[in-house]
Design a protein around this motif. Structure first.
Motif, short mmCIF file in Angstrom:
data_model
loop_
_atom_site.label_atom_id
_atom_site.label_comp_id
_atom_site.label_asym_id
_atom_site.label_seq_id
_atom_site.Cartn_x
_atom_site.Cartn_y
_atom_site.Cartn_z
N GLN A 13 -9.59 6.42 -2.52
CA GLN A 13 -10.16 5.15 -2.53
C GLN A 13 -9.42 3.95 -3.97
O GLN A 13 -9.07 2.97 -2.92
CB GLN A 13 -12.50 4.45 -2.66
CG GLN A 13 -12.83 5.56 -1.36
CD GLN A 13 -12.10 4.41 0.07
OE1 GLN A 13 -11.70 2.94 -0.15
NE2 GLN A 13 -12.84 5.27 0.85
N TRP A 14 -9.63 4.67 -4.92
CA TRP A 14 -8.99 4.14 -6.01
C TRP A 14 -7.54 3.56 -5.57
O TRP A 14 -6.27 2.32 -6.38
CB TRP A 14 -8.83 4.49 -7.01
CG TRP A 14 -7.83 4.40 -8.12
CD1 TRP A 14 -8.21 3.27 -8.72
CD2 TRP A 14 -7.28 4.70 -8.88
NE1 TRP A 14 -7.96 2.16 -9.99
CE2 TRP A 14 -6.75 4.06 -10.42
CE3 TRP A 14 -6.31 5.28 -8.84
CZ2 TRP A 14 -5.95 3.30 -10.70
CZ3 TRP A 14 -4.98 5.97 -9.71
CH2 TRP A 14 -4.65 4.67 -10.79
N ARG A 15 -6.85 4.95 -4.90
CA ARG A 15 -5.34 4.57 -4.21
C ARG A 15 -4.92 3.30 -3.73
O ARG A 15 -4.13 3.03 -3.67
CB ARG A 15 -4.50 5.48 -4.59
CG ARG A 15 -4.01 6.82 -5.28
CD ARG A 15 -3.87 8.35 -4.17
NE ARG A 15 -3.39 9.35 -5.19
CZ ARG A 15 -2.52 10.01 -5.59
NH1 ARG A 15 -3.01 10.39 -3.87
NH2 ARG A 15 -2.59 11.22 -5.88
N ALA A 19 -2.82 0.33 -2.92
CA ALA A 19 -1.39 0.02 -2.05
C ALA A 19 -2.29 -1.76 -1.32
O ALA A 19 -1.22 -1.43 -0.78
CB ALA A 19 -2.32 1.13 -1.18
N GLU A 20 -3.41 -1.56 -1.13
CA GLU A 20 -3.52 -3.33 -1.00
C GLU A 20 -3.23 -3.91 -1.30
O GLU A 20 -2.91 -5.04 -1.59
CB GLU A 20 -5.33 -3.09 -0.71
CG GLU A 20 -5.55 -2.34 0.60
CD GLU A 20 -7.24 -2.59 0.77
OE1 GLU A 20 -7.79 -2.32 2.57
OE2 GLU A 20 -7.87 -2.45 0.04
N ARG A 21 -3.34 -4.14 -2.54
CA ARG A 21 -2.39 -5.39 -3.52
C ARG A 21 -1.32 -5.22 -3.18
O ARG A 21 -0.58 -6.87 -3.28
CB ARG A 21 -3.70 -4.96 -5.09
CG ARG A 21 -2.79 -5.64 -6.29
CD ARG A 21 -2.96 -5.72 -7.21
NE ARG A 21 -3.02 -4.61 -7.91
CZ ARG A 21 -3.64 -4.52 -8.89
NH1 ARG A 21 -4.69 -5.85 -9.84
NH2 ARG A 21 -3.16 -3.76 -8.72
N LEU A 37 2.30 5.89 -6.30
CA LEU A 37 0.89 6.29 -5.59
C LEU A 37 0.49 7.89 -5.87
O LEU A 37 -0.59 8.61 -5.71
CB LEU A 37 -0.16 5.77 -4.49
CG LEU A 37 -0.07 3.83 -4.57
CD1 LEU A 37 -0.04 3.61 -3.46
CD2 LEU A 37 -0.47 3.48 -5.58
N GLY A 38 1.80 8.99 -5.93
CA GLY A 38 1.59 10.14 -5.74
C GLY A 38 1.93 10.78 -4.63
O GLY A 38 1.01 12.05 -4.40
N PHE A 49 -3.86 5.96 4.77
CA PHE A 49 -4.20 4.69 4.47
C PHE A 49 -4.87 3.85 4.97
O PHE A 49 -5.96 3.00 5.33
CB PHE A 49 -2.59 3.81 4.17
CG PHE A 49 -3.56 2.52 3.70
CD1 PHE A 49 -2.89 1.58 2.56
CD2 PHE A 49 -2.80 1.28 4.67
CE1 PHE A 49 -3.17 0.81 2.61
CE2 PHE A 49 -3.51 0.01 4.89
CZ PHE A 49 -2.99 -0.52 3.57
N LYS A 50 -4.06 4.57 7.11
CA LYS A 50 -4.80 4.02 8.40
C LYS A 50 -6.09 4.63 8.46
O LYS A 50 -7.55 4.67 8.65
CB LYS A 50 -4.05 4.78 9.48
CG LYS A 50 -5.21 4.37 10.44
CD LYS A 50 -3.41 4.36 11.67
CE LYS A 50 -3.68 3.58 13.16
NZ LYS A 50 -2.94 4.45 13.84
N ARG A 51 -6.73 5.89 7.67
CA ARG A 51 -8.57 6.36 7.95
C ARG A 51 -8.98 5.69 6.88
O ARG A 51 -10.12 5.63 7.35
CB ARG A 51 -7.83 8.38 7.89
CG ARG A 51 -9.03 8.64 7.20
CD ARG A 51 -8.91 10.37 7.44
NE ARG A 51 -9.17 9.97 5.39
CZ ARG A 51 -7.58 10.08 4.60
NH1 ARG A 51 -6.40 10.98 5.40
NH2 ARG A 51 -7.53 10.83 3.51
N VAL A 52 -8.00 4.91 5.66
CA VAL A 52 -8.76 4.59 4.73
C VAL A 52 -9.57 3.10 5.00
O VAL A 52 -10.79 2.64 5.56
CB VAL A 52 -9.28 4.38 3.59
CG1 VAL A 52 -9.34 3.78 2.69
CG2 VAL A 52 -8.81 5.98 2.94
N THR A 53 -8.60 2.42 6.33
CA THR A 53 -8.33 0.68 6.43
C THR A 53 -7.93 0.45 7.43
O THR A 53 -8.74 -0.62 8.00
CB THR A 53 -7.25 -0.45 5.43
OG1 THR A 53 -6.02 0.52 6.08
CG2 THR A 53 -6.55 0.47 4.02
#
Length: 73
Positions: A13-15, A19-21, A37-38, A49-53
């Protein structure tokens, strides 16, 4: 588990917030952002990213920047 979520979920979530910013404000390529971002691959980052956002990084960037341009007009 002090934050109420598992450590790996918290890190993801933090990553994604970072990433969004970056996708809103920076011109860094998605591949460079993934490395920063590692993530070891662009696809691993893009899938996370797609899974989270709910959208791919490039789609997110285009959408957010399009809104910003409309607001400025």
């Amino acid at each position: 588990m002090r934050a109420g979520v598992a450590p790996l979920a918290y890190l993801t979530q933090w990553r994604m917030r970072l990433a969004e910013r970056a996708l809103r404000e920076d011109t860094l390529a998605v591949s460079g952002l993934a490395r920063r971002l590692g993530y070891t691959s662009d696809s691993a980052f893009s899938n996370a990213f797609k899974r989270v956002t709910g959208s791919a990084p490039n789609v997110y960037r285009s959408t957010v920047r399009g809104r910003s341009q409309l607001a400025a007009e």
